[in-house]
Design a protein around this motif. Structure first.
Motif, PDB file in Angstrom:
ATOM      1  N   UNK A   1       0.782  -1.233   0.000  1.00 56.91           N
ATOM      2  CA  UNK A   1       0.000   0.000   0.000  1.00 56.91           C
ATOM      3  C   UNK A   1       0.824   1.298   0.000  1.00 56.91           C
ATOM      4  N   UNK A   2       1.873   1.368   0.804  1.00 61.56           N
ATOM      5  CA  UNK A   2       2.627   2.639   0.857  1.00 61.56           C
ATOM      6  C   UNK A   2       3.376   2.872  -0.458  1.00 61.56           C
TER       7      UNK A   2
ATOM      8  N   UNK B   1       3.726   6.326  -3.952  1.00 62.79           N
ATOM      9  CA  UNK B   1       4.652   6.485  -5.075  1.00 62.79           C
ATOM     10  C   UNK B   1       4.080   6.104  -6.444  1.00 62.79           C
ATOM     11  N   UNK B   2       3.663   4.815  -6.607  1.00 64.47           N
ATOM     12  CA  UNK B   2       3.381   4.356  -7.974  1.00 64.47           C
ATOM     13  C   UNK B   2       2.182   5.090  -8.606  1.00 64.47           C
TER      14      UNK B   2
ATOM     15  N   UNK C   1       9.602   4.763   4.209  1.00 59.12           N
ATOM     16  CA  UNK C   1      10.871   5.336   3.744  1.00 59.12           C
ATOM     17  C   UNK C   1      11.135   4.999   2.284  1.00 59.12           C
ATOM     18  N   UNK C   2      10.846   3.765   1.901  1.00 58.77           N
ATOM     19  CA  UNK C   2      11.027   3.380   0.489  1.00 58.77           C
ATOM     20  C   UNK C   2      10.149   4.249  -0.414  1.00 58.77           C
ATOM     21  N   UNK C   3       8.886   4.437   0.009  1.00 57.82           N
ATOM     22  CA  UNK C   3       7.972   5.202  -0.857  1.00 57.82           C
ATOM     23  C   UNK C   3       8.427   6.654  -0.991  1.00 57.82           C
TER      24      UNK C   3
ATOM     25  N   UNK D   1      13.548  10.104  -5.912  1.00 59.71           N
ATOM     26  CA  UNK D   1      14.247   9.600  -7.103  1.00 59.71           C
ATOM     27  C   UNK D   1      13.452   9.946  -8.362  1.00 59.71           C
ATOM     28  N   UNK D   2      12.131   9.830  -8.266  1.00 62.01           N
ATOM     29  CA  UNK D   2      11.280  10.155  -9.415  1.00 62.01           C
ATOM     30  C   UNK D   2      11.411  11.642  -9.753  1.00 62.01           C
ATOM     31  N   UNK D   3      11.345  12.482  -8.734  1.00 62.47           N
ATOM     32  CA  UNK D   3      11.450  13.927  -8.982  1.00 62.47           C
ATOM     33  C   UNK D   3      12.764  14.242  -9.706  1.00 62.47           C
TER      34      UNK D   3
END
Ligand SMILES: NC(=O)c1ccc[n+]([C@@H]2O[C@H](COP(=O)([O-])OP(=O)(O)OC[C@H]3O[C@@H](n4cnc5c(N)ncnc54)[C@H](OP(=O)(O)O)[C@@H]3O)[C@@H](O)[C@H]2O)c1
Length: 278
Positions: free
Chosen positions: A106-107, A112-113, A166-168, A174-176
């Motif tokens: 979920x997170x 993120x996704x 933290x991963x999300x 990283x995406x930004x």
């Protein structure tokens, strides 16, 4: 801010709502993209009562579902054609292991996704504007995460909520950065921020005692809202791209967050994960 159209996800409460307040007061046209229509309507009424010059609209967006993300993006493009600013604000802290409608942890899925897909789908609308800005709500908590593809669809086994959050948030950052590199030299920018430890609904599931201990250290939602508003509409931020700033603590980034190879890898993996909705 007149004639500036800003879409904010998760704008019915917390940092998103406080940001919407500032933008409405400044005369921007604001779109609240929220999962709960009743909460969204209440926020809309409160924001309209501020008497800003611009409009306050609502669209339904549930980041728990990639189909909902697609439907919301299609609606935005049909209804508005272009948007000037996208603020990827909505997010949650999930104490327990759950999956999104599409089977992602979920997170990872919500924080993120789904925003990754939403951003991809809205890029043409941002490119239609005179200048487009994308703002990602990351977090200092990205230091506590690492990118572990084997957990993206985790359904069982040991689950550490803080590591998953933290991963999300690392993925947001990283995406930004990856997006900013791709957008270099175009009319659209991508930047990220840590809003601070902010007194919002995100701590709603914490035990009361734990929240009471934290509360004196939390800052009001108005602090990050001021920074986000600047990033969204100020002249100072017109050409800044690929930056990470903080409303509260130092804006230090972990070595993973600065790893452009990791960012590009995650970007490609994410494109594969959302491909059927593009
Ligand atoms: N507060 C902090 O200390 C802090 C620190 C670092 C980063 N952040 C980040 O700042 C952002 C805003 O958080 P906040 O503190 O303002 O939290 P908040 O008060 O809990 O607000 C979060 C917003 O996201 C929405 N949301 C949650 N799940 C969603 C979904 N599946 N689809 C659509 N919307 C969804 C919530 O909607 P509902 O009201 O319907 O639940 C709410 O509008 C988040 O990305 C968070 O990770 C916060």
């Amino acid at each position: 801010m007149s004639n500036t159209r800003v879409l904010i996800t998760g704008a019915n409460t917390g940092i998103g709502f406080a940001t919407a307040e500032k933008l409405v007061q400044g005369g921007a046209d604001v779109i609240l993209a929220c999962r709960n229509p009743a909460k969204a309507a209440e926020a809309q009424a409160q924001l309209q009562a501020l008497g800003g010059k611009g409009s306050v609209d609502v669209i339904e967006l549930d980041l728990n579902s990639l189909a909902s993300v697609k439907a919301a993006a299609v609606l935005v493009k049909e209804r508005y054609g272009s948007i000037d600013v996208l603020i990827n604000n909505a997010g949650l802290f999930g104490e327990a292991l759950y999956q999104t409608e599409d089977g992602y942890e979920q997170q990872f899925g919500v924080n993120y996704l789904a925003p990754f897909l939403f951003t991809q789908l809205l890029l043409p609308a941002l490119q239609q504007a005179k200048a487009g800005r994308i703002i990602h709500l990351a977090s200092v908590m990205h230091w506590l995460g690492s990118i572990k593809p084997e957990t993206f669809r985790q359904t069982s086994g040991s689950y550490r909520a803080v590591a998953a959050y933290g991963q999300s948030k690392l993925a947001n950052l990283l995406f930004s950065h990856a997006l900013a590199r791709q957008l270099e030299g175009t009319s659209v920018t991508s930047n990220a921020l840590h809003p601070g430890g902010v007194d919002s609904d995100i701590y709603r599931d914490l035990p009361k005692f734990q929240y009471a201990v934290m509360k004196p250290f939390l800052i009001p939602t108005s602090r990050p809202a001021n920074l986000i508003t600047k990033m969204a509409v100020s002249e100072e931020w017109a050409t800044r791209n690929g930056q990470y700033v903080s409303a509260h603590m130092p804006n230090w980034q972990s070595s993973s967050a600065k790893n452009s190879k990791l960012a590009d890898q995650l970007y490609l993996q994410s494109m594969d994960m959302v491909r059927e909705y593009l």
